[in-house]
Each structure stands twice: as structure tokens, then as C-alpha cells.
Design an enzyme around this catalytic site. Structure first.
Site, PDB file in Angstrom:
ATOM      1  N   LYS A 121       0.911  -1.120  -0.020  1.00 56.83           N
ATOM      2  CA  LYS A 121       0.022  -0.014   0.015  1.00 56.83           C
ATOM      3  C   LYS A 121       0.866   1.340  -0.003  1.00 56.83           C
ATOM      4  O   LYS A 121       2.147   1.246   0.442  1.00 56.83           O
ATOM      5  CB  LYS A 121      -0.950   0.010   1.377  1.00 56.83           C
ATOM      6  CG  LYS A 121      -0.168   0.069   2.654  1.00 56.83           C
ATOM      7  CD  LYS A 121       0.299   1.417   3.083  1.00 56.83           C
ATOM      8  CE  LYS A 121       0.899   1.310   4.377  1.00 56.83           C
ATOM      9  NZ  LYS A 121       1.833   2.471   4.978  1.00 56.83           N
ATOM     10  N   GLY A 157       4.730  -6.173   6.235  1.00 54.30           N
ATOM     11  CA  GLY A 157       4.797  -7.400   7.279  1.00 54.30           C
ATOM     12  C   GLY A 157       3.129  -7.207   7.557  1.00 54.30           C
ATOM     13  O   GLY A 157       2.542  -8.577   7.793  1.00 54.30           O
ATOM     14  N   GLY A 175       7.636   1.091   4.767  1.00 60.62           N
ATOM     15  CA  GLY A 175       6.481   1.986   4.909  1.00 60.62           C
ATOM     16  C   GLY A 175       5.309   1.579   3.778  1.00 60.62           C
ATOM     17  O   GLY A 175       4.491   2.231   3.423  1.00 60.62           O
ATOM     18  N   MET A 176       5.560   0.499   3.199  1.00 62.02           N
ATOM     19  CA  MET A 176       4.378  -0.336   2.320  1.00 62.02           C
ATOM     20  C   MET A 176       3.668  -1.274   2.862  1.00 62.02           C
ATOM     21  O   MET A 176       3.199  -2.105   1.975  1.00 62.02           O
ATOM     22  CB  MET A 176       5.275  -0.556   1.171  1.00 62.02           C
ATOM     23  CG  MET A 176       5.918   0.632   0.421  1.00 62.02           C
ATOM     24  SD  MET A 176       6.428   0.241  -1.228  1.00 62.02           S
ATOM     25  CE  MET A 176       4.824   0.291  -2.207  1.00 62.02           C
ATOM     26  N   PRO A 180       9.077  -4.043  -0.368  1.00 63.55           N
ATOM     27  CA  PRO A 180      10.187  -3.717   0.247  1.00 63.55           C
ATOM     28  C   PRO A 180       9.922  -4.002   2.116  1.00 63.55           C
ATOM     29  O   PRO A 180       8.918  -3.690   2.342  1.00 63.55           O
ATOM     30  CB  PRO A 180      10.245  -2.169   0.076  1.00 63.55           C
ATOM     31  CG  PRO A 180       9.582  -2.279  -1.206  1.00 63.55           C
ATOM     32  CD  PRO A 180       8.371  -2.859  -1.282  1.00 63.55           C
ATOM     33  N   VAL A 181      10.939  -4.569   2.495  1.00 59.03           N
ATOM     34  CA  VAL A 181      11.014  -4.832   4.110  1.00 59.03           C
ATOM     35  C   VAL A 181      10.987  -3.423   4.830  1.00 59.03           C
ATOM     36  O   VAL A 181      12.117  -2.677   4.661  1.00 59.03           O
ATOM     37  CB  VAL A 181      11.976  -5.831   4.413  1.00 59.03           C
ATOM     38  CG1 VAL A 181      11.763  -6.234   5.911  1.00 59.03           C
ATOM     39  CG2 VAL A 181      11.571  -7.130   3.709  1.00 59.03           C
ATOM     40  N   ASP A 222      -2.250  -1.354  10.275  1.00 56.25           N
ATOM     41  CA  ASP A 222      -2.566  -1.537   8.791  1.00 56.25           C
ATOM     42  C   ASP A 222      -3.010  -2.929   8.056  1.00 56.25           C
ATOM     43  O   ASP A 222      -3.178  -3.195   7.092  1.00 56.25           O
ATOM     44  CB  ASP A 222      -1.132  -1.425   8.125  1.00 56.25           C
ATOM     45  CG  ASP A 222      -0.430   0.114   8.153  1.00 56.25           C
ATOM     46  OD1 ASP A 222      -1.404   0.959   8.791  1.00 56.25           O
ATOM     47  OD2 ASP A 222       0.512   0.445   8.057  1.00 56.25           O
TER      48      ASP A 222
END
Ligand code: C5P
Length: 299
Positions: free
Chosen positions: A10, A103, A99-100, A95-96, A137
Site C-alpha cells: 500500500k 509485514g 512503509g509499504m 520492500p521490508v 495496517d
């Protein structure tokens, strides 16, 4: 027998952050847009709960019980009085610590996959409730599309999108800790009277019209100053994308991934090339949104 679920990343097109609450969270007006970078989560019956991960950043993913996918399996198993003996494999493309919501995506993916594997038959409401327990999230990773998140981000209202929005993401070296970014935001605003966060009507109208220029003009992220304060090099990345013609340049969520809204596919390639040439980021990804939420691929 196994079940495979695909879950999107996201970007937050609006992230309005209210004052610190007594419980350590912040009230938000959080407009999420799911984009077409996906983790793929596969669960298979096993002797005990085990998590493995593949993909370029696999070595950065914790494989113990702190992994949201493991916690999702345990939470569903506990509620339904069964064991959580599954092998969870995460094929990681998001990406770890960027901020996307990578997790969070794995948590939502494992939950949907275990529900299907075990025939739990949990209702949508129950799945969303478990998601909210796992993290602010996680509910959005389940539903995808576009949505407004209130409360700490977990209380979702779906939003209309009238078109496809094109994005370039610049992945920074290393991650940023979400609590650290929120704490820095509080520190930077210590002497400010922080208003209650409100969703922007102009922004939701731009989303529903599919109008990228209008969306660019209304996007905002209250965590951006904090992320840049903790990682000053992000300013150069934002600048490189802006100079290459992005309609808007913003830190994605708590960062350090930066997000560039562009007019179309050709513009995306131009901005992506400029970001690669700038030497200010580790990797560049081109994609679009909205993307669907957690989707069972096989099982
Ligand atoms: O909900 P989640 O576990 O993802 O949140 C991680 C951390 O981010 C929280 O412990 C808190 O420090 C911060 N946070 C916040 N306000 C929110 C969401 C997250 O302060 N609305």
C-alpha cells in the site's frame, strides 16, 4: 495440500496524524491505496509452526513469532481451539520495513490462507477483527482497493477510485522503525497544537474521479518531516523524482520508501530512470493502483 494467497503493498495518499493518545497510538485520517507489488503467502500442514521466506530481501524478514504471518496463524488457531501447525512460506516482493505494509500484508495473507486450509469458515468481520489485533495496517491489506482508515487506521471505509494511478517507488537502503518515526513526529510537533486529523474531501474526490493531477495536488503525509528528519538523505531522492517530472513526491507511510505519482506509463519510466541514475536509492519499482486485497490463488 496447501493454500496460496497473494497480498498487495500500500501507499498512503493522505496520512493525517493526530496527537499522541494515552494508549501510545495516534488517531489518523489515513487514506490507503493498494498497489500492484505483492507478497505471496503459502501455508502447508506441518508438525509445528514454521516460517520461511524467499526473495531478494528475505534475509531481513524475522522468522520467529514476531512475524505477523506467524501471529496471524496463532490468533486464528487460538480462536478456533486448534493447533497452528503450519509451514508458512512468504515469497517476498514488497520492500521490508519500507512503509509499504509488507509485514501487514503477510499477516493478512497468512490469516486468509489458514482460514481456507483449516476450513475455519471465519466471517469477514472476524477476519477483520483479528487483522486489527495484529496491527493498524493489517485490515487494509485484507480488503485492498482504496479505503479511509480512522481510529489508529484499522476502522475502514472503502473509497471509490475512478481510474488507475501510476506510481514509481524508490526503495531506500535499510528500514525505518514505525514507532521511531511516530515518536520523531511527536518530538517535532511538541510545541504545536495538533488538530484532530480530518480526511481531505478534495483528495477523496480526486481518487473517485481518477484524476492524478488533482490527487497529486492534495496528497499529504504528516510523517514525512519525521522520516526525513531521521533519514535526511530522503530529501535528495524526493528531489530527483520531482525534477524528473513526477506529479507528486512523498515518503510512503513511515518510510523510508519514497512514492512518486506520475501521469502514465511513459512518465513512470522516465522518473524511474532518473531515480536509478541519481544514486540516491537501492532499488526502483514501477507499478499502479488500486490493486485487489488478499486473494486466494490456489487451494
Ligand atoms: O499497529 P502497529 O503495530 O502497526 O503499530 C506500530 C507502532 O506504530 C505502534 O506501536 C505505535 O508506536 C505507532 N502507531 C501509532 N499510531 C497509529 C499506528 C501506529 O502511533 N495509528
Amino acid at each position: 495440500m496447501s493454500v496460496t494467497v497473494r497480498v498487495p503493498a500500500k501507499v498512503n495518499v493522505q496520512l493525517a496524524v493526530g496527537p499522541l493518545r494515552p494508549d501510545g497510538f495516534h488517531d489518523l485520517a489515513n487514506v490507503f491505496l493498494a498497489v500492484g507489488l505483492y507478497d505471496v503467502v503459502t501455508v502447508t500442514p506441518a508438525d509445528e509452526l514454521r516460517v520461511t521466506c524467499s526473495g531478494p530481501d528475505a534475509d531481513k524478514v524475522p522468522l520467529d513469532d514476531s512475524n505477523l504471518a506467524a501471529r496471524a496463524a496463532l490468533a486464528l488457531a487460538r480462536r478456533h481451539g486448534r493447533d497452528a501447525n503450519v509451514h508458512i512460506h512468504i515469497d517476498k516482493d514488497i520492500p521490508v520495513a519500507g512503509g509499504m505494509a509488507g509485514g501487514s500484508a503477510d499477516g493478512a495473507g497468512a490469516l486468509v490462507a489458514c482460514d481456507a486450509l483449516w476450513g475455519t469458515g471465519a466471517s469477514r468481520e472476524e477476519l477483520l477483527e483479528i487483522c486489527a489485533e495484529l496491527g493498524s495496517d493489517v485490515p487494509f491489506s485484507l480488503v485492498g482497493g482504496a479505503a479511509l482508515g480512522r481510529g489508529r487506521g484499522e476502522l475502514l471505509t472503502p473509497l471509490e477510485t475512478g481510474g488507475i494511478f501510476h506510481w514509481v517507488f524508490a526503495v531506500a537502503d535499510g528500514g525505518l522503525s514505525t514507532p521511531a518515526v511516530y515518536a520523531e513526529c511527536d518530538r517535532l510537533r511538541a510545541d504545536t497544537d495538533v488538530p484532530a486529523p480530518e480526511p481531505s474531501a478534495a483528495l477523496t474526490a480526486a481518487l473517485s474521479a481518477g484524476d492524478a493531477a488533482a490527487l497529486a495536488a492534495t496528497m499529504s503525509n504528516d510523517l514525512q518531516a519525521a522520516a526525513v528528519s531521521l533519514r535526511p538523505s530522503l530529501a535528495a531522492t524526493l528531489d530527483a523524482g520531482t525534477r524528473a517530472g513526477a506529479l507528486a513526491a512523498m515518503v510512503s507511510g513511515s518510510g523510508p520508501t519514497t512514492a512518486f505519482l506520475v501521469a502514465g506509463e511513459a512518465e513512470a519510466e522516465k522518473v524511474a530512470d532518473a531515480l536509478r541514475d541519481s544514486g540516491t536509492c537501492r532499488a526502483v519499482r514501477v507499478t499502479s493502483g488500486p490493486a485487489p486485497g488478499a486473494t486466494v490463488l490456489r487451494g
